[in-house]
Design a protein around this motif. Structure first.
Motif, PDB file in Angstrom:
ATOM      1  N   CYS A  37       0.842  -1.193   0.000  1.00  0.00           N
ATOM      2  CA  CYS A  37       0.000   0.000   0.000  1.00  0.00           C
ATOM      3  C   CYS A  37       0.879   1.246   0.000  1.00  0.00           C
ATOM      4  N   LEU A  38       0.751   2.049  -1.034  1.00  0.00           N
ATOM      5  CA  LEU A  38       1.549   3.266  -1.166  1.00  0.00           C
ATOM      6  C   LEU A  38       0.696   4.526  -1.073  1.00  0.00           C
ATOM      7  N   SER A  39      -0.458   4.408  -0.471  1.00  0.00           N
ATOM      8  CA  SER A  39      -1.310   5.579  -0.284  1.00  0.00           C
ATOM      9  C   SER A  39      -1.513   5.802   1.209  1.00  0.00           C
ATOM     10  N   GLY A  40      -1.940   6.996   1.539  1.00  0.00           N
ATOM     11  CA  GLY A  40      -2.168   7.327   2.938  1.00  0.00           C
ATOM     12  C   GLY A  40      -3.230   8.398   3.065  1.00  0.00           C
ATOM     13  N   ARG A  41      -3.396   8.915   4.259  1.00  0.00           N
ATOM     14  CA  ARG A  41      -4.383   9.966   4.502  1.00  0.00           C
ATOM     15  C   ARG A  41      -3.707  11.145   5.183  1.00  0.00           C
ATOM     16  N   SER A  42      -4.068  12.329   4.748  1.00  0.00           N
ATOM     17  CA  SER A  42      -3.499  13.534   5.347  1.00  0.00           C
ATOM     18  C   SER A  42      -4.424  14.046   6.444  1.00  0.00           C
ATOM     19  N   ALA A  43      -3.826  14.587   7.487  1.00  0.00           N
ATOM     20  CA  ALA A  43      -4.610  15.151   8.587  1.00  0.00           C
ATOM     21  C   ALA A  43      -4.838  16.638   8.312  1.00  0.00           C
ATOM     22  N   PRO A  44      -5.868  17.274   8.785  1.00  0.00           N
ATOM     23  CA  PRO A  44      -6.953  16.676   9.582  1.00  0.00           C
ATOM     24  C   PRO A  44      -8.149  16.242   8.734  1.00  0.00           C
ATOM     25  N   GLN A  45      -8.156  16.563   7.432  1.00  0.00           N
ATOM     26  CA  GLN A  45      -9.338  16.255   6.609  1.00  0.00           C
ATOM     27  C   GLN A  45      -9.476  14.781   6.287  1.00  0.00           C
ATOM     28  N   GLY A  46      -8.385  14.022   6.357  1.00  0.00           N
ATOM     29  CA  GLY A  46      -8.437  12.603   6.011  1.00  0.00           C
ATOM     30  C   GLY A  46      -8.443  12.359   4.522  1.00  0.00           C
ATOM     31  N   THR A  47      -7.920  13.313   3.758  1.00  0.00           N
ATOM     32  CA  THR A  47      -7.867  13.177   2.301  1.00  0.00           C
ATOM     33  C   THR A  47      -6.875  12.083   1.928  1.00  0.00           C
ATOM     34  N   THR A  48      -7.278  11.220   0.997  1.00  0.00           N
ATOM     35  CA  THR A  48      -6.385  10.149   0.543  1.00  0.00           C
ATOM     36  C   THR A  48      -5.275  10.728  -0.316  1.00  0.00           C
ATOM     37  N   VAL A  49      -4.052  10.361   0.009  1.00  0.00           N
ATOM     38  CA  VAL A  49      -2.882  10.824  -0.743  1.00  0.00           C
ATOM     39  C   VAL A  49      -2.281   9.619  -1.451  1.00  0.00           C
ATOM     40  N   ASP A  50      -2.273   9.662  -2.768  1.00  0.00           N
ATOM     41  CA  ASP A  50      -1.719   8.577  -3.564  1.00  0.00           C
ATOM     42  C   ASP A  50      -0.387   9.023  -4.159  1.00  0.00           C
ATOM     43  N   LEU A  51       0.637   8.231  -3.951  1.00  0.00           N
ATOM     44  CA  LEU A  51       1.963   8.619  -4.417  1.00  0.00           C
ATOM     45  C   LEU A  51       2.083   8.651  -5.939  1.00  0.00           C
ATOM     46  N   SER A  52       1.123   8.048  -6.636  1.00  0.00           N
ATOM     47  CA  SER A  52       1.187   8.054  -8.095  1.00  0.00           C
ATOM     48  C   SER A  52       0.985   9.464  -8.659  1.00  0.00           C
ATOM     49  N   HIS A  53       0.427  10.376  -7.857  1.00  0.00           N
ATOM     50  CA  HIS A  53       0.196  11.754  -8.309  1.00  0.00           C
ATOM     51  C   HIS A  53       1.283  12.706  -7.820  1.00  0.00           C
ATOM     52  N   ILE A  54       2.322  12.168  -7.175  1.00  0.00           N
ATOM     53  CA  ILE A  54       3.372  13.002  -6.607  1.00  0.00           C
ATOM     54  C   ILE A  54       4.691  12.678  -7.298  1.00  0.00           C
ATOM     55  N   ASP A  55       5.483  13.704  -7.564  1.00  0.00           N
ATOM     56  CA  ASP A  55       6.808  13.482  -8.147  1.00  0.00           C
ATOM     57  C   ASP A  55       7.728  12.883  -7.088  1.00  0.00           C
ATOM     58  N   VAL A  56       8.177  11.670  -7.324  1.00  0.00           N
ATOM     59  CA  VAL A  56       9.073  11.002  -6.382  1.00  0.00           C
ATOM     60  C   VAL A  56      10.318  10.542  -7.134  1.00  0.00           C
ATOM     61  N   VAL A  57      11.347  10.232  -6.382  1.00  0.00           N
ATOM     62  CA  VAL A  57      12.586   9.772  -7.011  1.00  0.00           C
ATOM     63  C   VAL A  57      12.367   8.408  -7.652  1.00  0.00           C
ATOM     64  N   PRO A  58      13.105   8.092  -8.725  1.00  0.00           N
ATOM     65  CA  PRO A  58      12.969   6.772  -9.355  1.00  0.00           C
ATOM     66  C   PRO A  58      13.310   5.656  -8.366  1.00  0.00           C
ATOM     67  N   ASN A  59      12.635   4.548  -8.491  1.00  0.00           N
ATOM     68  CA  ASN A  59      12.852   3.369  -7.643  1.00  0.00           C
ATOM     69  C   ASN A  59      12.646   3.658  -6.155  1.00  0.00           C
ATOM     70  N   MET A  60      11.768   4.617  -5.858  1.00  0.00           N
ATOM     71  CA  MET A  60      11.526   4.974  -4.465  1.00  0.00           C
ATOM     72  C   MET A  60      10.963   3.800  -3.665  1.00  0.00           C
ATOM     73  N   ASN A  61      10.195   2.934  -4.336  1.00  0.00           N
ATOM     74  CA  ASN A  61       9.577   1.816  -3.623  1.00  0.00           C
ATOM     75  C   ASN A  61      10.386   0.531  -3.716  1.00  0.00           C
ATOM     76  N   MET A  62      11.649   0.608  -4.167  1.00  0.00           N
ATOM     77  CA  MET A  62      12.466  -0.598  -4.338  1.00  0.00           C
ATOM     78  C   MET A  62      12.685  -1.318  -3.001  1.00  0.00           C
ATOM     79  N   TRP A  63      13.225  -0.602  -2.005  1.00  0.00           N
ATOM     80  CA  TRP A  63      13.474  -1.246  -0.711  1.00  0.00           C
ATOM     81  C   TRP A  63      12.186  -1.601   0.025  1.00  0.00           C
ATOM     82  N   PRO A  64      11.149  -0.727   0.021  1.00  0.00           N
ATOM     83  CA  PRO A  64       9.881  -1.157   0.639  1.00  0.00           C
ATOM     84  C   PRO A  64       9.327  -2.432   0.002  1.00  0.00           C
ATOM     85  N   SER A  65       9.435  -2.560  -1.323  1.00  0.00           N
ATOM     86  CA  SER A  65       8.964  -3.772  -1.999  1.00  0.00           C
ATOM     87  C   SER A  65       9.790  -4.983  -1.574  1.00  0.00           C
ATOM     88  N   PHE A  66      11.105  -4.790  -1.450  1.00  0.00           N
ATOM     89  CA  PHE A  66      11.983  -5.867  -0.988  1.00  0.00           C
ATOM     90  C   PHE A  66      11.536  -6.367   0.385  1.00  0.00           C
TER      91      PHE A  66
END
Length: 203
Positions: free
Chosen positions: A21-50
């Motif tokens: 799961c790579l999404s979360g919720r922001s406080a205080p509204q509880g809005t769902t935050v999906d990392l697919s809509h955010i600019d992140v470094v390449p292979n950011m999920n490599m170690w979490p996937s491992f």
């Protein structure tokens, strides 16, 4: 923690690895935050996937039967030439639970010859954990080909990624744990500080 060593896999089915799961919720509204809509470094999920693969593999009980080389390779995802990080973590987990001694040399070679960094790291650490404290010669040779200090002076210099070198060094330490083997202790002591800090050391 709740599922540690609780599962006995069915030999005709691959072990399911839950989706990370790579999404979360922001406080205080509880809005769902999906990392697919955010600019992140390449292979950011490599170690979490491992680590997700490690967690899935640690579900397998140490006394689980019918785990052989065929079943281990059967769990490799199909339809891709590159082994995903989850499977690399799964291999390490098998080693932590003592199941990687079932992997035959040919399959070990097939994994390592592709030079996929995460797979090599998971496999080397898993094999070392399975053979911890045994001074097993075949495992020592497997680790040694990735450690320049353990190669003969006339050997060809190989371009081995840093994380794999570190995994092999840690692996040598595991295989010779508690043995007071002088030569290996001297090699490991001489290697301390020669390789820059790696993300591998952080897990």
């Amino acid at each position: 923690m709740f599922t540690l060593r609780t599962a006995s896999p069915v030999v005709t089915e691959p072990l399911p690895i839950p989706r990370l799961c790579l999404s979360g919720r922001s406080a205080p509204q509880g809005t769902t935050v999906d990392l697919s809509h955010i600019d992140v470094v390449p292979n950011m999920n490599m170690w979490p996937s491992f680590h997700n693969g490690v967690a899935a593999g640690l579900r397998i009980a140490t006394n689980a039967s019918d785990i052989d080389s065929t079943w281990i390779v059967f769990n490799k995802p199909k339809g891709t030439s590159e082994v995903p990080a989850e499977h690399a973590g799964f291999l390490m987990a098998l080693g932590l639970n003592g199941h990687l001694h079932h992997l035959v040399e040919w399959n070990t070679y097939e994994y390592l010859v592709k030079c996929h960094e995460m797979t090599s790291v998971g496999l080397l650490l898993g094999m070392a954990a399975t053979m911890r404290g045994t001074m097993d010669m075949s495992t020592t040779k497997l680790m040694s080909i990735h450690v320049e200090a353990l190669l003969p002076p006339t050997s060809i210099e190989l371009d081995i990624p840093q994380n794999i070198q570190i995994a092999a060094l840690v692996g040598i330490g595991l295989v010779y744990e508690g043995t007071a083997h002088r030569h290996m202790a001297e090699v490991l002591l001489s290697e301390i500080g020669t390789i820059e800090l790696s993300p591998l050391l952080l897990f």
